[in-house]
Design a protein around this motif. Structure first.
Motif, PDB file in Angstrom:
ATOM      1  N   LEU A 129       0.823  -1.211   0.000  1.00 62.74           N
ATOM      2  CA  LEU A 129       0.000   0.000   0.000  1.00 62.74           C
ATOM      3  C   LEU A 129       0.858   1.263   0.000  1.00 62.74           C
ATOM      4  O   LEU A 129       0.582   2.223  -0.726  1.00 62.74           O
ATOM      5  CB  LEU A 129      -0.931   0.005   1.209  1.00 62.74           C
ATOM      6  CG  LEU A 129      -2.077  -1.017   1.191  1.00 62.74           C
ATOM      7  CD1 LEU A 129      -2.788  -1.039   2.537  1.00 62.74           C
ATOM      8  CD2 LEU A 129      -3.072  -0.707   0.077  1.00 62.74           C
ATOM      9  N   GLU A 130       1.886   1.262   0.835  1.00 65.93           N
ATOM     10  CA  GLU A 130       2.755   2.442   0.895  1.00 65.93           C
ATOM     11  C   GLU A 130       3.544   2.611  -0.399  1.00 65.93           C
ATOM     12  O   GLU A 130       3.765   3.740  -0.859  1.00 65.93           O
ATOM     13  CB  GLU A 130       3.694   2.332   2.095  1.00 65.93           C
ATOM     14  CG  GLU A 130       2.962   2.494   3.426  1.00 65.93           C
ATOM     15  CD  GLU A 130       3.870   2.279   4.621  1.00 65.93           C
ATOM     16  OE1 GLU A 130       4.914   1.616   4.452  1.00 65.93           O
ATOM     17  OE2 GLU A 130       3.519   2.742   5.726  1.00 65.93           O
ATOM     18  N   GLY A 131       3.967   1.496  -1.006  1.00 65.09           N
ATOM     19  CA  GLY A 131       4.654   1.583  -2.287  1.00 65.09           C
ATOM     20  C   GLY A 131       3.745   2.095  -3.385  1.00 65.09           C
ATOM     21  O   GLY A 131       4.150   2.916  -4.220  1.00 65.09           O
ATOM     22  N   ARG A 132       2.505   1.622  -3.383  1.00 68.49           N
ATOM     23  CA  ARG A 132       1.527   2.102  -4.372  1.00 68.49           C
ATOM     24  C   ARG A 132       1.264   3.596  -4.178  1.00 68.49           C
ATOM     25  O   ARG A 132       1.224   4.349  -5.154  1.00 68.49           O
ATOM     26  CB  ARG A 132       0.226   1.318  -4.216  1.00 68.49           C
ATOM     27  CG  ARG A 132      -0.931   1.797  -5.093  1.00 68.49           C
ATOM     28  CD  ARG A 132      -0.655   1.595  -6.553  1.00 68.49           C
ATOM     29  NE  ARG A 132      -1.819   1.934  -7.368  1.00 68.49           N
ATOM     30  CZ  ARG A 132      -1.832   1.946  -8.683  1.00 68.49           C
ATOM     31  NH1 ARG A 132      -0.738   1.631  -9.349  1.00 68.49           N
ATOM     32  NH2 ARG A 132      -2.911   2.281  -9.362  1.00 68.49           N
ATOM     33  N   ARG A 133       1.106   4.022  -2.951  1.00 67.75           N
ATOM     34  CA  ARG A 133       0.866   5.441  -2.685  1.00 67.75           C
ATOM     35  C   ARG A 133       2.047   6.290  -3.151  1.00 67.75           C
ATOM     36  O   ARG A 133       1.851   7.341  -3.784  1.00 67.75           O
ATOM     37  CB  ARG A 133       0.617   5.674  -1.200  1.00 67.75           C
ATOM     38  CG  ARG A 133       0.343   7.138  -0.862  1.00 67.75           C
ATOM     39  CD  ARG A 133       0.038   7.321   0.608  1.00 67.75           C
ATOM     40  NE  ARG A 133       1.162   6.943   1.464  1.00 67.75           N
ATOM     41  CZ  ARG A 133       1.124   6.994   2.797  1.00 67.75           C
ATOM     42  NH1 ARG A 133       0.027   7.396   3.412  1.00 67.75           N
ATOM     43  NH2 ARG A 133       2.181   6.637   3.508  1.00 67.75           N
ATOM     44  N   TRP A 175      -7.806   7.281  -0.915  1.00 66.11           N
ATOM     45  CA  TRP A 175      -8.257   5.935  -0.564  1.00 66.11           C
ATOM     46  C   TRP A 175      -7.127   5.129   0.066  1.00 66.11           C
ATOM     47  O   TRP A 175      -7.317   4.453   1.084  1.00 66.11           O
ATOM     48  CB  TRP A 175      -8.788   5.250  -1.826  1.00 66.11           C
ATOM     49  CG  TRP A 175      -9.157   3.809  -1.655  1.00 66.11           C
ATOM     50  CD1 TRP A 175     -10.051   3.270  -0.780  1.00 66.11           C
ATOM     51  CD2 TRP A 175      -8.638   2.699  -2.410  1.00 66.11           C
ATOM     52  NE1 TRP A 175     -10.121   1.902  -0.948  1.00 66.11           N
ATOM     53  CE2 TRP A 175      -9.268   1.537  -1.937  1.00 66.11           C
ATOM     54  CE3 TRP A 175      -7.710   2.601  -3.455  1.00 66.11           C
ATOM     55  CZ2 TRP A 175      -9.002   0.272  -2.459  1.00 66.11           C
ATOM     56  CZ3 TRP A 175      -7.447   1.349  -3.980  1.00 66.11           C
ATOM     57  CH2 TRP A 175      -8.084   0.199  -3.482  1.00 66.11           C
ATOM     58  N   LEU A 176      -5.943   5.211  -0.527  1.00 66.53           N
ATOM     59  CA  LEU A 176      -4.791   4.499   0.020  1.00 66.53           C
ATOM     60  C   LEU A 176      -4.435   5.016   1.404  1.00 66.53           C
ATOM     61  O   LEU A 176      -4.081   4.231   2.293  1.00 66.53           O
ATOM     62  CB  LEU A 176      -3.595   4.647  -0.930  1.00 66.53           C
ATOM     63  CG  LEU A 176      -3.698   3.887  -2.252  1.00 66.53           C
ATOM     64  CD1 LEU A 176      -2.631   4.362  -3.220  1.00 66.53           C
ATOM     65  CD2 LEU A 176      -3.609   2.385  -2.033  1.00 66.53           C
ATOM     66  N   ASN A 177      -4.548   6.328   1.609  1.00 66.38           N
ATOM     67  CA  ASN A 177      -4.287   6.883   2.944  1.00 66.38           C
ATOM     68  C   ASN A 177      -5.223   6.279   3.978  1.00 66.38           C
ATOM     69  O   ASN A 177      -4.809   5.953   5.098  1.00 66.38           O
ATOM     70  CB  ASN A 177      -4.453   8.405   2.919  1.00 66.38           C
ATOM     71  CG  ASN A 177      -3.297   9.118   2.226  1.00 66.38           C
ATOM     72  OD1 ASN A 177      -2.194   8.584   2.144  1.00 66.38           O
ATOM     73  ND2 ASN A 177      -3.551  10.309   1.723  1.00 66.38           N
ATOM     74  N   GLU A 178      -6.485   6.115   3.604  1.00 64.11           N
ATOM     75  CA  GLU A 178      -7.456   5.528   4.528  1.00 64.11           C
ATOM     76  C   GLU A 178      -7.128   4.066   4.824  1.00 64.11           C
ATOM     77  O   GLU A 178      -7.225   3.615   5.974  1.00 64.11           O
ATOM     78  CB  GLU A 178      -8.864   5.652   3.946  1.00 64.11           C
ATOM     79  CG  GLU A 178      -9.365   7.082   3.842  1.00 64.11           C
ATOM     80  CD  GLU A 178     -10.668   7.186   3.072  1.00 64.11           C
ATOM     81  OE1 GLU A 178     -11.171   6.129   2.624  1.00 64.11           O
ATOM     82  OE2 GLU A 178     -11.186   8.304   2.925  1.00 64.11           O
ATOM     83  N   LEU A 179      -6.744   3.329   3.780  1.00 58.25           N
ATOM     84  CA  LEU A 179      -6.388   1.923   3.977  1.00 58.25           C
ATOM     85  C   LEU A 179      -5.153   1.786   4.864  1.00 58.25           C
ATOM     86  O   LEU A 179      -5.105   0.929   5.754  1.00 58.25           O
ATOM     87  CB  LEU A 179      -6.133   1.257   2.627  1.00 58.25           C
ATOM     88  CG  LEU A 179      -7.339   1.028   1.717  1.00 58.25           C
ATOM     89  CD1 LEU A 179      -6.884   0.516   0.368  1.00 58.25           C
ATOM     90  CD2 LEU A 179      -8.324   0.059   2.351  1.00 58.25           C
ATOM     91  N   ILE A 180      -4.168   2.617   4.613  1.00 56.53           N
ATOM     92  CA  ILE A 180      -2.938   2.566   5.409  1.00 56.53           C
ATOM     93  C   ILE A 180      -3.227   2.914   6.859  1.00 56.53           C
ATOM     94  O   ILE A 180      -2.708   2.271   7.791  1.00 56.53           O
ATOM     95  CB  ILE A 180      -1.876   3.507   4.798  1.00 56.53           C
ATOM     96  CG1 ILE A 180      -1.396   2.943   3.451  1.00 56.53           C
ATOM     97  CG2 ILE A 180      -0.697   3.699   5.746  1.00 56.53           C
ATOM     98  CD1 ILE A 180      -0.550   3.911   2.643  1.00 56.53           C
ATOM     99  N   GLU A 181      -4.074   3.902   7.075  1.00 57.25           N
ATOM    100  CA  GLU A 181      -4.439   4.263   8.443  1.00 57.25           C
ATOM    101  C   GLU A 181      -5.143   3.104   9.145  1.00 57.25           C
ATOM    102  O   GLU A 181      -4.881   2.816  10.319  1.00 57.25           O
ATOM    103  CB  GLU A 181      -5.356   5.494   8.422  1.00 57.25           C
ATOM    104  CG  GLU A 181      -5.777   5.960   9.806  1.00 57.25           C
ATOM    105  CD  GLU A 181      -6.698   7.166   9.763  1.00 57.25           C
ATOM    106  OE1 GLU A 181      -7.263   7.512  10.813  1.00 57.25           O
ATOM    107  OE2 GLU A 181      -6.861   7.756   8.675  1.00 57.25           O
ATOM    108  N   SER A 182      -6.038   2.418   8.418  1.00 62.49           N
ATOM    109  CA  SER A 182      -6.732   1.267   8.994  1.00 62.49           C
ATOM    110  C   SER A 182      -5.762   0.147   9.337  1.00 62.49           C
ATOM    111  O   SER A 182      -5.870  -0.495  10.386  1.00 62.49           O
ATOM    112  CB  SER A 182      -7.793   0.759   8.016  1.00 62.49           C
ATOM    113  OG  SER A 182      -8.826   1.701   7.846  1.00 62.49           O
ATOM    114  N   GLU A 183      -4.807  -0.110   8.424  1.00 63.28           N
ATOM    115  CA  GLU A 183      -3.825  -1.165   8.685  1.00 63.28           C
ATOM    116  C   GLU A 183      -2.983  -0.819   9.910  1.00 63.28           C
ATOM    117  O   GLU A 183      -2.714  -1.686  10.752  1.00 63.28           O
ATOM    118  CB  GLU A 183      -2.922  -1.349   7.464  1.00 63.28           C
ATOM    119  CG  GLU A 183      -3.610  -1.929   6.238  1.00 63.28           C
ATOM    120  CD  GLU A 183      -3.971  -3.392   6.393  1.00 63.28           C
ATOM    121  OE1 GLU A 183      -3.457  -4.046   7.328  1.00 63.28           O
ATOM    122  OE2 GLU A 183      -4.760  -3.895   5.579  1.00 63.28           O
TER     123      GLU A 183
END
Length: 227
Positions: A129-133, A175-183
């Motif tokens: 996720l962080e790499g994609r962001r 969206w990726l920021n939200e996913l990363i925060e959830s993880e």
């Protein structure tokens, strides 16, 4: 092996890890659950399956349902072949799941990787996720720089198209920021905690998994839900 064929092999192994399937059923799952494979044909899928069998990652078994047994002689053709993941195939797929190199951040490969996040460890999910962001932030910076250089030479429609592309990337970054925060908070997406895979969530129409619009994966588009 080309990048695209590698993505297909990854997806096939992932789907067969859930359960054995006929080729037709497998192609249907690829088309409906993973939009990146919507245009794939049997002419592409079956060579991939043969390669995976030759590598020892799959085995072929005759269909064992009553329907298969009766239909084949009547139709004058062989019974359907069922493809099953071997122990070596499962081990290979788990090795692929653990990889977090640059290919995992590209559009199509990221789509396939995200579809199997339910089978992926949290630390690997975070790296992908962080790499994609990071990849999208670089893309966004280049798009802004390009727009600043060419704005005066573009007509209104081309300028609007450029802005639309930038907005699409910006939405995915949010969206990726939200996913990363959830993880980071230790929260799973709905369904993952109960053992459902990401592609099952997509098939069932759950939000937040793998829809594609304008070449960008976003959680809020209904365009690619299964039919």
């Amino acid at each position: 092996m080309s990048r695209r064929s590698g993505i297909l092999e990854f997806a096939v192994l992932g789907l067969l890890r859930e359960s054995p399937m006929h080729g037709y059923e497998l192609r249907k799952r690829l088309n409906t659950s993973l939009g990146v494979f919507r245009a794939f044909s049997y002419g592409t899928l079956y060579p991939c399956l043969k390669t995976l069998v030759a590598n020892g990652w799959l085995i072929e078994e005759p269909g064992n349902t009553t329907e298969d047994a009766l239909a084949a002689p009547l139709a004058g053709r062989r019974a359907k072949i069922v493809y099953r993941l071997t122990a070596e195939g499962k081990e290979h797929f788990e090795e692929l799941l653990s990889q977090t190199g640059p290919d995992a951040y590209e559009d199509e490969h990221f789509a396939a990787r995200f579809a199997f996040f339910g089978q992926t460890s949290r630390d690997v999910r975070m790296r992908v996720l962080e790499g994609r962001r990071s990849r999208l932030e670089e893309r966004l910076e280049k798009m802004r720089a390009s727009l600043a250089r060419t704005r005066e030479r573009l007509d209104d429609y081309t300028l609007e198209l450029q802005r639309h592309g930038m907005e699409s990337v910006e939405r995915e970054v949010r969206w990726l920021n939200e996913l990363i925060e959830s993880e980071r908070a230790g929260r799973d997406l709905k369904g993952s905690a109960s053992g459902e895979s990401a592609q099952e969530n997509t098939t069932n129409g759950a939000p937040g998994v793998l829809p594609r619009s304008g070449g960008i994966l976003r959680p809020d588009s209904p365009d690619d839900t299964a039919t």
